[in-house]
Write a protein that holds these residues in place. Structure first.
Motif, mmCIF file in Angstrom:
data_model
loop_
_atom_site.group_PDB
_atom_site.id
_atom_site.type_symbol
_atom_site.label_atom_id
_atom_site.label_comp_id
_atom_site.label_asym_id
_atom_site.label_seq_id
_atom_site.Cartn_x
_atom_site.Cartn_y
_atom_site.Cartn_z
ATOM 1 N N VAL A 1 0.834 -1.199 0.000
ATOM 2 C CA VAL A 1 0.000 0.000 0.000
ATOM 3 C C VAL A 1 0.873 1.255 0.000
ATOM 4 O O VAL A 1 0.587 2.225 -0.702
ATOM 5 C CB VAL A 1 -0.969 -0.001 1.210
ATOM 6 N N CYS A 2 1.950 1.240 0.774
ATOM 7 C CA CYS A 2 2.841 2.410 0.863
ATOM 8 C C CYS A 2 3.445 2.745 -0.495
ATOM 9 O O CYS A 2 3.526 3.921 -0.866
ATOM 10 C CB CYS A 2 3.967 2.152 1.854
ATOM 11 N N HIS A 3 3.894 1.741 -1.216
ATOM 12 C CA HIS A 3 4.444 1.968 -2.555
ATOM 13 C C HIS A 3 3.417 2.667 -3.444
ATOM 14 O O HIS A 3 3.704 3.696 -4.061
ATOM 15 C CB HIS A 3 4.824 0.650 -3.241
ATOM 16 N N ILE B 1 3.683 6.396 -5.065
ATOM 17 C CA ILE B 1 3.819 6.504 -6.518
ATOM 18 C C ILE B 1 2.651 7.274 -7.113
ATOM 19 O O ILE B 1 2.837 8.139 -7.975
ATOM 20 C CB ILE B 1 3.928 5.106 -7.165
ATOM 21 N N LEU B 2 1.441 6.984 -6.660
ATOM 22 C CA LEU B 2 0.251 7.572 -7.256
ATOM 23 C C LEU B 2 -0.226 8.841 -6.549
ATOM 24 O O LEU B 2 -1.178 9.480 -6.992
ATOM 25 C CB LEU B 2 -0.887 6.541 -7.263
ATOM 26 N N ASN B 3 0.447 9.178 -5.435
ATOM 27 C CA ASN B 3 0.057 10.347 -4.643
ATOM 28 C C ASN B 3 -1.413 10.247 -4.202
ATOM 29 O O ASN B 3 -2.195 11.181 -4.356
ATOM 30 C CB ASN B 3 0.314 11.646 -5.407
ATOM 31 N N LEU B 4 -1.751 9.074 -3.691
ATOM 32 C CA LEU B 4 -3.093 8.810 -3.162
ATOM 33 C C LEU B 4 -2.975 8.474 -1.681
ATOM 34 O O LEU B 4 -1.943 7.950 -1.241
ATOM 35 C CB LEU B 4 -3.738 7.624 -3.883
ATOM 36 N N SER B 5 -4.020 8.705 -0.927
ATOM 37 C CA SER B 5 -3.986 8.360 0.490
ATOM 38 C C SER B 5 -3.969 6.830 0.643
ATOM 39 O O SER B 5 -4.471 6.100 -0.217
ATOM 40 C CB SER B 5 -5.206 8.937 1.211
ATOM 41 N N GLU C 1 0.608 -11.361 -0.315
ATOM 42 C CA GLU C 1 1.485 -12.179 0.532
ATOM 43 C C GLU C 1 2.119 -11.269 1.569
ATOM 44 O O GLU C 1 2.497 -10.141 1.276
ATOM 45 C CB GLU C 1 2.544 -12.915 -0.285
ATOM 46 N N LYS C 2 2.171 -11.764 2.787
ATOM 47 C CA LYS C 2 2.725 -10.990 3.889
ATOM 48 C C LYS C 2 4.227 -11.225 3.968
ATOM 49 O O LYS C 2 4.697 -12.342 3.833
ATOM 50 C CB LYS C 2 2.048 -11.390 5.199
ATOM 51 N N ASP C 3 4.956 -10.126 4.167
ATOM 52 C CA ASP C 3 6.409 -10.187 4.342
ATOM 53 C C ASP C 3 6.763 -9.205 5.448
ATOM 54 O O ASP C 3 6.785 -7.997 5.233
ATOM 55 C CB ASP C 3 7.125 -9.830 3.036
ATOM 56 N N GLY C 4 6.982 -9.732 6.653
ATOM 57 C CA GLY C 4 7.223 -8.864 7.797
ATOM 58 C C GLY C 4 5.966 -8.089 8.127
ATOM 59 O O GLY C 4 4.881 -8.648 8.223
ATOM 60 N N LYS C 5 6.111 -6.778 8.245
ATOM 61 C CA LYS C 5 4.937 -5.958 8.579
ATOM 62 C C LYS C 5 4.166 -5.499 7.344
ATOM 63 O O LYS C 5 3.139 -4.855 7.466
ATOM 64 C CB LYS C 5 5.348 -4.751 9.428
ATOM 65 N N TYR C 6 4.654 -5.834 6.165
ATOM 66 C CA TYR C 6 4.011 -5.387 4.938
ATOM 67 C C TYR C 6 3.246 -6.521 4.254
ATOM 68 O O TYR C 6 3.623 -7.679 4.341
ATOM 69 C CB TYR C 6 5.048 -4.844 3.941
ATOM 70 N N ILE C 7 2.193 -6.138 3.568
ATOM 71 C CA ILE C 7 1.461 -7.066 2.704
ATOM 72 C C ILE C 7 1.711 -6.588 1.283
ATOM 73 O O ILE C 7 1.452 -5.429 0.956
ATOM 74 C CB ILE C 7 -0.041 -7.088 3.015
ATOM 75 N N TYR C 8 2.245 -7.480 0.470
ATOM 76 C CA TYR C 8 2.547 -7.152 -0.921
ATOM 77 C C TYR C 8 1.478 -7.731 -1.832
ATOM 78 O O TYR C 8 1.044 -8.866 -1.654
ATOM 79 C CB TYR C 8 3.921 -7.705 -1.313
ATOM 80 N N TYR C 9 1.082 -6.931 -2.796
ATOM 81 C CA TYR C 9 0.029 -7.298 -3.738
ATOM 82 C C TYR C 9 0.619 -7.430 -5.134
ATOM 83 O O TYR C 9 1.538 -6.706 -5.502
ATOM 84 C CB TYR C 9 -1.073 -6.231 -3.754
ATOM 85 N N SER C 10 0.071 -8.352 -5.893
ATOM 86 C CA SER C 10 0.482 -8.516 -7.285
ATOM 87 C C SER C 10 -0.746 -8.823 -8.127
ATOM 88 O O SER C 10 -1.740 -9.359 -7.630
ATOM 89 C CB SER C 10 1.522 -9.626 -7.427
ATOM 90 N N PHE C 11 -0.668 -8.455 -9.384
ATOM 91 C CA PHE C 11 -1.762 -8.686 -10.312
ATOM 92 C C PHE C 11 -1.886 -10.179 -10.584
ATOM 93 O O PHE C 11 -0.891 -10.884 -10.721
ATOM 94 C CB PHE C 11 -1.508 -7.931 -11.620
ATOM 95 N N SER C 12 -3.110 -10.644 -10.667
ATOM 96 C CA SER C 12 -3.346 -12.057 -10.914
ATOM 97 C C SER C 12 -4.603 -12.213 -11.761
ATOM 98 O O SER C 12 -5.701 -11.896 -11.307
ATOM 99 C CB SER C 12 -3.521 -12.791 -9.580
ATOM 100 N N CYS C 13 -4.413 -12.677 -12.972
ATOM 101 C CA CYS C 13 -5.563 -12.888 -13.849
ATOM 102 C C CYS C 13 -5.190 -13.936 -14.885
ATOM 103 O O CYS C 13 -4.111 -13.885 -15.474
ATOM 104 C CB CYS C 13 -5.951 -11.578 -14.530
ATOM 105 N N LEU D 1 8.427 3.626 1.359
ATOM 106 C CA LEU D 1 8.199 2.837 2.575
ATOM 107 C C LEU D 1 8.351 3.673 3.832
ATOM 108 O O LEU D 1 7.718 3.395 4.843
ATOM 109 C CB LEU D 1 9.126 1.626 2.618
ATOM 110 N N SER D 2 9.169 4.715 3.767
ATOM 111 C CA SER D 2 9.387 5.554 4.965
ATOM 112 C C SER D 2 8.142 6.356 5.338
ATOM 113 O O SER D 2 8.030 6.845 6.466
ATOM 114 C CB SER D 2 10.575 6.501 4.733
ATOM 115 N N PHE D 3 7.203 6.491 4.425
ATOM 116 C CA PHE D 3 5.961 7.219 4.693
ATOM 117 C C PHE D 3 4.853 6.312 5.197
ATOM 118 O O PHE D 3 3.741 6.754 5.433
ATOM 119 C CB PHE D 3 5.472 7.947 3.434
#
Length: 113
Positions: free
Chosen positions: A30-32, A36-40, A60-72, A108-110
């Protein structure tokens, strides 16, 4: 509703389409996407929920972050996105998003995760 119809419905919103293009190119949290998109972060999270509901993203969870990827598994949708990514220099907004994607970890720092 078939996958192409679902995709077009989601992609009709510019912010969601930009998110889908980014996720098609890379795994992001979400932070990325927010940076990148300047969205909340709530806006990004709300749209990700729509993507999860329609099965267009995996997470998929990695530490404190959840990473998303396109899947279709729909070739038409995948080919469409691949064509946009290949010709992104013709679309200034998508080109700028892709340039920011290169340095994604600076956002990520934000993160308030």
């Amino acid at each position: 509703m078939n996958k192409l119809q679902e995709f077009l419905k989601l992609a009709a919103n510019e912010d969601r389409f930009r998110m889908l293009l980014l996720l098609f190119q890379d795994k992001l949290c979400v932070c990325h996407m927010s940076g990148i998109l300047n969205l909340s972060q709530p806006t990004v999270s709300k749209n990700l929920a729509k993507f999860r509901d329609t099965k267009f993203v995996e997470s998929e969870k990695d530490g404190k972050y959840i990473y998303y990827s396109f899947s279709c598994d729909d070739d038409c949708v995948n080919n469409f996105l691949a064509d946009i990514v290949k010709s992104r220099d013709n679309y200034p907004l998508f080109s700028e998003d892709s340039k920011k994607l290169i340095d994604k970890d600076q956002y990520l720092s934000f993160c308030t995760c």
